[in-house]
Motif scaffolding. Structure first.
Motif, PDB file in Angstrom:
ATOM      1  N   TYR A 143       0.829  -1.201   0.000  1.00 35.76           N
ATOM      2  CA  TYR A 143       0.000   0.000   0.000  1.00 35.76           C
ATOM      3  C   TYR A 143       0.869   1.259   0.000  1.00 35.76           C
ATOM      4  CZ  TYR A 143      -3.765  -3.222   1.264  1.00 35.76           C
ATOM      5  OH  TYR A 143      -4.667  -4.254   1.272  1.00 35.76           O
ATOM      6  N   ILE A 163     -12.702  -4.131  -6.085  1.00 38.95           N
ATOM      7  CA  ILE A 163     -12.403  -3.055  -7.038  1.00 38.95           C
ATOM      8  C   ILE A 163     -13.465  -1.965  -6.957  1.00 38.95           C
ATOM      9  CG2 ILE A 163     -12.162  -2.528  -9.506  1.00 38.95           C
ATOM     10  CD1 ILE A 163     -11.010  -5.307  -9.881  1.00 38.95           C
ATOM     11  N   ALA A 166     -12.668  -0.065  -3.602  1.00 32.54           N
ATOM     12  CA  ALA A 166     -11.436   0.731  -3.621  1.00 32.54           C
ATOM     13  C   ALA A 166     -11.559   1.977  -4.480  1.00 32.54           C
ATOM     14  CB  ALA A 166     -10.281  -0.131  -4.127  1.00 32.54           C
ATOM     15  N   GLY A 167     -12.429   1.942  -5.486  1.00 31.37           N
ATOM     16  CA  GLY A 167     -12.603   3.103  -6.350  1.00 31.37           C
ATOM     17  C   GLY A 167     -13.794   3.969  -6.002  1.00 31.37           C
ATOM     18  N   LYS A 172     -12.564   5.125  -0.955  1.00 33.22           N
ATOM     19  CA  LYS A 172     -11.230   5.109  -1.560  1.00 33.22           C
ATOM     20  C   LYS A 172     -10.158   5.663  -0.625  1.00 33.22           C
ATOM     21  CE  LYS A 172     -11.809   9.517  -4.041  1.00 33.22           C
ATOM     22  NZ  LYS A 172     -11.829  10.139  -5.396  1.00 33.22           N
ATOM     23  N   ASN A 175      -7.655   1.431   2.827  1.00 28.72           N
ATOM     24  CA  ASN A 175      -6.972   0.330   2.155  1.00 28.72           C
ATOM     25  C   ASN A 175      -7.890  -0.887   2.151  1.00 28.72           C
ATOM     26  OD1 ASN A 175      -4.599   1.737   1.594  1.00 28.72           O
ATOM     27  ND2 ASN A 175      -3.675   1.191   3.568  1.00 28.72           N
ATOM     28  N   ALA A 193      -6.285  -4.717 -10.477  1.00 29.79           N
ATOM     29  CA  ALA A 193      -6.043  -3.560  -9.610  1.00 29.79           C
ATOM     30  C   ALA A 193      -4.863  -2.733 -10.108  1.00 29.79           C
ATOM     31  CB  ALA A 193      -5.795  -4.034  -8.175  1.00 29.79           C
ATOM     32  N   LYS A 196      -5.846  -0.772 -13.212  1.00 30.01           N
ATOM     33  CA  LYS A 196      -6.717   0.375 -12.932  1.00 30.01           C
ATOM     34  C   LYS A 196      -6.021   1.422 -12.069  1.00 30.01           C
ATOM     35  CE  LYS A 196     -11.082  -0.005 -12.329  1.00 30.01           C
ATOM     36  NZ  LYS A 196     -11.520   0.629 -13.589  1.00 30.01           N
ATOM     37  N   LEU A 198      -5.037   1.251  -8.866  1.00 29.53           N
ATOM     38  CA  LEU A 198      -5.545   1.308  -7.491  1.00 29.53           C
ATOM     39  C   LEU A 198      -4.413   0.937  -6.526  1.00 29.53           C
ATOM     40  CD1 LEU A 198      -8.996  -0.443  -8.080  1.00 29.53           C
ATOM     41  CD2 LEU A 198      -8.571   2.005  -7.759  1.00 29.53           C
ATOM     42  N   ASP A 199      -3.861   1.943  -5.857  1.00 28.07           N
ATOM     43  CA  ASP A 199      -2.769   1.680  -4.924  1.00 28.07           C
ATOM     44  C   ASP A 199      -3.270   1.393  -3.507  1.00 28.07           C
ATOM     45  OD1 ASP A 199      -3.683   4.168  -4.180  1.00 28.07           O
ATOM     46  OD2 ASP A 199      -1.842   5.242  -4.668  1.00 28.07           O
ATOM     47  N   ASN A 200      -4.582   1.314  -3.350  1.00 28.71           N
ATOM     48  CA  ASN A 200      -5.164   1.003  -2.036  1.00 28.71           C
ATOM     49  C   ASN A 200      -5.855  -0.353  -2.031  1.00 28.71           C
ATOM     50  OD1 ASN A 200      -7.224   1.780  -3.752  1.00 28.71           O
ATOM     51  ND2 ASN A 200      -8.475   2.681  -2.110  1.00 28.71           N
ATOM     52  N   LEU A 201      -5.516  -1.200  -3.001  1.00 28.44           N
ATOM     53  CA  LEU A 201      -6.190  -2.497  -3.135  1.00 28.44           C
ATOM     54  C   LEU A 201      -5.158  -3.586  -3.381  1.00 28.44           C
ATOM     55  CD1 LEU A 201      -8.751  -4.262  -3.480  1.00 28.44           C
ATOM     56  CD2 LEU A 201      -8.749  -3.594  -5.902  1.00 28.44           C
TER      57      LEU A 201
END
Length: 220
Positions: A143, A163, A166-167, A172, A175, A193, A196, A198-201
């Motif tokens: 993360y 997904i 997280a978005g 968002k 985590n 992830a 897309k 997504l740095d929190n998934l």
């Protein structure tokens, strides 16, 4: 007057003796029946008395219409699978596209060359390979911000719900972690992830029964 305990004991003895007599009688009757059946089966039947067998193979089904392939999916209790009911299958596919279509996973898969997964529907969590807890994850590498609260989806399957979360504008800032015992689903979900951005998934392949404690105790 006899004591109450003595009466109960005498009645129990009588019932036991009565049961033994009945059991012995049933056993003798069964032996006699088996002996008579064996004697009857030992008698040979003349070849002319044997019933003629019907020919097997394509000749036995001549003149009958071809079986409908969809009928093979029907069980003896009348159940029909969803795929064999085209109208119901269309409704399910349409609802699936309405819920997960906006995620744009098909575009991500085409861009990142992410293939489809083919896994078993069920995995035995009691198998020996799933009884060892996983090593503590390196959260700083997973993360971007480990100070955020962590939401865990246990049994996340293919990971589409994670997904969405997280978005989502409301979630968002958290985590998100998906736990799934089937590794192919996890590999593809992490590729989605990453595609897309997504740095929190993140997704981990593990048995939650044995590894959840490690995950909760090591997250900052």
């Amino acid at each position: 007057r006899r004591p109450h305990g003595m009466l109960l004991w005498r009645r129990a003895v009588r019932a036991t003796l009565r049961s033994s007599v009945l059991l012995r009688a049933y056993s003798q009757a069964a032996i006699i029946t088996m002996s008579s059946s064996a004697a009857e089966s030992s008698q040979q039947v003349p070849p002319s008395a044997a019933p003629a067998q019907e020919p097997a193979g394509p000749a036995a089904s001549e003149g009958q219409p071809a079986a409908d392939p969809s009928q093979k999916r029907k069980r003896s209790d009348g159940y029909t699978s969803t795929r064999s009911d085209k109208a119901k299958a269309y409704k399910i596919d349409q609802a699936f596209r309405e819920v997960f279509g906006p995620l744009g996973l098909e575009e991500v898969a085409n861009k990142e060359k992410i293939g489809k997964t083919k896994t078993r529907n069920h995995v035995n969590p009691l198998a020996s390979k799933f009884q060892t807890p996983i090593s503590p994850p390196s959260w700083a590498e997973i993360y971007k911000d480990v100070s955020r609260p962590l939401w865990i989806d246990i049994g996340c399957a293919q990971g589409r719900f994670g997904i969405q979360m997280a978005g989502h504008p409301k979630w968002k800032s958290h985590n998100h972690l998906g736990l799934e015992i089937r590794a192919p689903h996890v590999e593809r979900a992490n590729a989605w992830a990453k595609g897309k951005g997504l740095d929190n998934l993140h997704y981990i392949a593990c048995n939650a029964n044995t590894s959840l404690k490690v995950i909760l105790s090591t997250y900052p």
